[in-house]
Enzyme design. Structure first.
Site, PDB file in Angstrom:
ATOM      1  N   HIS A 156       0.837  -1.221   0.000  1.00  0.00           N
ATOM      2  CA  HIS A 156       0.000   0.000   0.000  1.00  0.00           C
ATOM      3  C   HIS A 156       0.864   1.260   0.000  1.00  0.00           C
ATOM      4  O   HIS A 156       0.439   2.297   0.497  1.00  0.00           O
ATOM      5  CB  HIS A 156      -0.946   0.040   1.201  1.00  0.00           C
ATOM      6  CG  HIS A 156      -1.716  -1.217   1.413  1.00  0.00           C
ATOM      7  ND1 HIS A 156      -2.961  -1.429   0.863  1.00  0.00           N
ATOM      8  CD2 HIS A 156      -1.404  -2.349   2.102  1.00  0.00           C
ATOM      9  CE1 HIS A 156      -3.402  -2.640   1.230  1.00  0.00           C
ATOM     10  NE2 HIS A 156      -2.468  -3.218   1.968  1.00  0.00           N
ATOM     11  N   LYS A 283      14.871  22.069 -12.608  1.00  0.00           N
ATOM     12  CA  LYS A 283      14.252  20.758 -12.797  1.00  0.00           C
ATOM     13  C   LYS A 283      15.148  19.739 -13.497  1.00  0.00           C
ATOM     14  O   LYS A 283      15.881  20.058 -14.415  1.00  0.00           O
ATOM     15  CB  LYS A 283      12.951  20.890 -13.611  1.00  0.00           C
ATOM     16  CG  LYS A 283      11.861  21.659 -12.918  1.00  0.00           C
ATOM     17  CD  LYS A 283      11.241  20.878 -11.779  1.00  0.00           C
ATOM     18  CE  LYS A 283      10.485  19.713 -12.274  1.00  0.00           C
ATOM     19  NZ  LYS A 283       9.077  19.756 -12.235  1.00  0.00           N
ATOM     20  N   GLU A 290       8.738   7.987 -17.337  1.00  0.00           N
ATOM     21  CA  GLU A 290       7.354   8.447 -17.542  1.00  0.00           C
ATOM     22  C   GLU A 290       6.846   8.033 -18.925  1.00  0.00           C
ATOM     23  O   GLU A 290       5.720   7.568 -19.084  1.00  0.00           O
ATOM     24  CB  GLU A 290       7.269   9.968 -17.383  1.00  0.00           C
ATOM     25  CG  GLU A 290       7.400  10.412 -15.940  1.00  0.00           C
ATOM     26  CD  GLU A 290       7.518  11.918 -15.790  1.00  0.00           C
ATOM     27  OE1 GLU A 290       7.202  12.658 -16.732  1.00  0.00           O
ATOM     28  OE2 GLU A 290       7.949  12.344 -14.706  1.00  0.00           O
TER      29      GLU A 290
END
Ligand code: ARG
Length: 459
Positions: A156, A283, A290
């Site tokens: 979880h 960044k 992705e």
């Protein structure tokens, strides 16, 4: 009126129909398989006395010339030729004359396309297996270095039990090993020749299907022609196999994305395989994992697309089936580039072992060990042990410490049956190494698992 099938037509096909009907702009990818199939078919026709030796020589030379023209870029792909099969045959006939018109004896585009596409898919199964093996090797290099690096095992997405990073990567190695088995299994099952099935029912010509099967590298000849020209299971299988493999890649990618965040900081992807932002100068984005996650969706789409195309088709060939190719071409390309780039990203990433270990000191990862201690050393039934451990976790939360740091006196207060040797059980590395059951996370068991992957890759 230059269509090969124009005999029974009085008017020419409209340009709109040509555009709608043609597959030549994409099925030209199958040109090698198509020419090899024709060479084998012609050789067989000659052996059976259906073509003369001279005709065979003309056809063989002509086909080789067509191949050279395609490879040099000279070949004219014409939408009015409909598909590569007719485009190539037309060019062959233009080069060699009448002998070219005999090539299609005892053959239909229905078995021809089944041969070409099946062989294309079979080859790609093997290429993907090779690429998967290279990826596994690279993951093994990292896993080998980190069989003692603690990392929180989660369920979880919550801290569960301490494991090691080599063990974690071993889970992905297991998935990729299963993927390899699936591609190999599909290869074996589908390595069956459709050639000679003709349109749907076989042919009255005295052909030798075993000869063409052997020339084209098939293991055997298909059993029922009606099934063979209708069958696209081989294409569905590679789409399913790629989908499952991409699902595994996507799960690993998801973890790489998470692990690259400041909050985790378990890995840092190399500059070579990271991207920047057009506005935020600080960044460093994990675009590679992705995109791997994203491309998985497109592959699933192709699997669903073809399953849907096939579901309502009466036997045998229907033009719907022409829709089988683009999704497979796209998925195969996606699979191969995904495997390659994931391998490079893993090879060049930095593993921040210190942060993985530090993350283990929160979240009470030793809780199950305390419960196991109570069962083993104090003869307390597991349910009761679970409850007592819960109290110890609550106490740790109250003290704002991790269970692995709790002092003995607090544990004694919770249950007097606990003695001081409990503290050994709460050491996280000991906890990780305590899981010595087969397939477990202990360093020794992890090494054993990694060894089995190495043996697999050597075999
Ligand atoms: N271009 C067709 C395809 O890819 C080849 C088979 C055509 N057969 C036919 N009977 N129209 O499926």
């Amino acid at each position: 009126m230059d269509k090969m099938w124009s005999g029974r037509f009085l008017a020419s096909a409209s340009n709109l129909l040509d555009e709608f009907n043609a597959s030549i702009m994409f099925d030209r990818k199958l040109y090698q398989e198509d020419i090899e199939g024709s060479l084998a078919h012609a050789a067989m026709l000659a052996k059976q006395g259906i073509l003369t030796k001279e005709e065979l020589t003309q056809i063989t030379d002509g086909l080789n010339q067509v191949k050279a023209e395609i490879e040099s870029g000279e070949f004219e792909w014409n939408i009015s030729d409909e598909d590569l099969h007719m485009g190539i045959e037309k060019r062959l006939t233009a080069i060699i004359g009448d002998a070219g018109k005999k090539l299609h004896t005892a053959r239909s585009r229905n078995d021809q396309v089944a041969v070409d596409f099946r062989r294309f898919v079979l080859k790609r199964n093997l290429e993907i297996v090779d690429a998967l093996k290279l990826l596994m090797k690279e993951i093994l290099v990292v896993a080998d270095k980190h069989t003692e690096t603690l990392i929180p095992g989660m369920t979880h997405l919550q801290h569960a039990q301490p494991t090691n990073f080599g063990f974690h990567l071993g889970a992905y190695l297991s998935m990729f090993k299963r993927d390899i088995a699936r591609f190999e299994d599909s290869y074996k099952r589908n390595n069956v020749s459709p050639l000679g099935c003709a349109a749907l029912a076989g042919t009255p010509h005295n052909i030798d299907r075993n000869m063409t099967a052997e020339l084209l590298g098939f293991d055997s000849v298909s059993t029922n022609c009606l099934d063979t020209v209708s069958d696209r299971d081989f294409a569905l299988e590679i789409l399913f196999n790629i989908s499952t493999m991409m699902m595994h890649i996507s799960r690993l990618s998801e973890e790489l994305v998470m692990w690259s965040s400041y909050e985790f900081s378990f890995v840092e992807l190399s500059d070579e395989y990271s991207t920047g932002s057009s506005i935020m100068p600080q960044k460093k984005n994990p675009d590679v994992p992705e995109l791997l996650r994203g491309k998985t969706g497109r592959v699933y789409g192709s699997l669903m697309g073809l399953l849907t195309v096939m579901k309502g088709l009466p036997l045998a060939y229907n033009k719907d089936t022409q829709e089988d190719k683009e999704g497979v071409f796209d998925s195969v390309e996606t699979a191969l580039i995904s495997l390659e780039i994931l391998k490079e990203a893993i090879k060049t990433m930095e593993v921040k072992a210190h942060n993985m270990e530090a993350a283990c000191s929160v979240g009470h990862l030793a809780a199950t060990d305390l419960a196991d201690y109570l069962v083993e050393k104090c003869d307390i039934p597991f349910r009761e042990a679970h409850f007592i451990t819960g109290r110890a976790v609550a106490k740790s939360e109250e003290l704002k410490i991790d269970l692995s740091d709790i002092e003995f006196k607090y544990l004694k207060e919770i249950d007097s049956r606990i003695s001081e040797d409990v503290l050994d059980f709460l050491v996280l590395r000991t906890s990780m190494n305590a899981r010595t059951s087969e397939g477990g996370t202990s360093t020794a068991r992890t090494k054993e698992q990694l060894e089995s992957f190495k043996t697999f890759l050597q075999g």
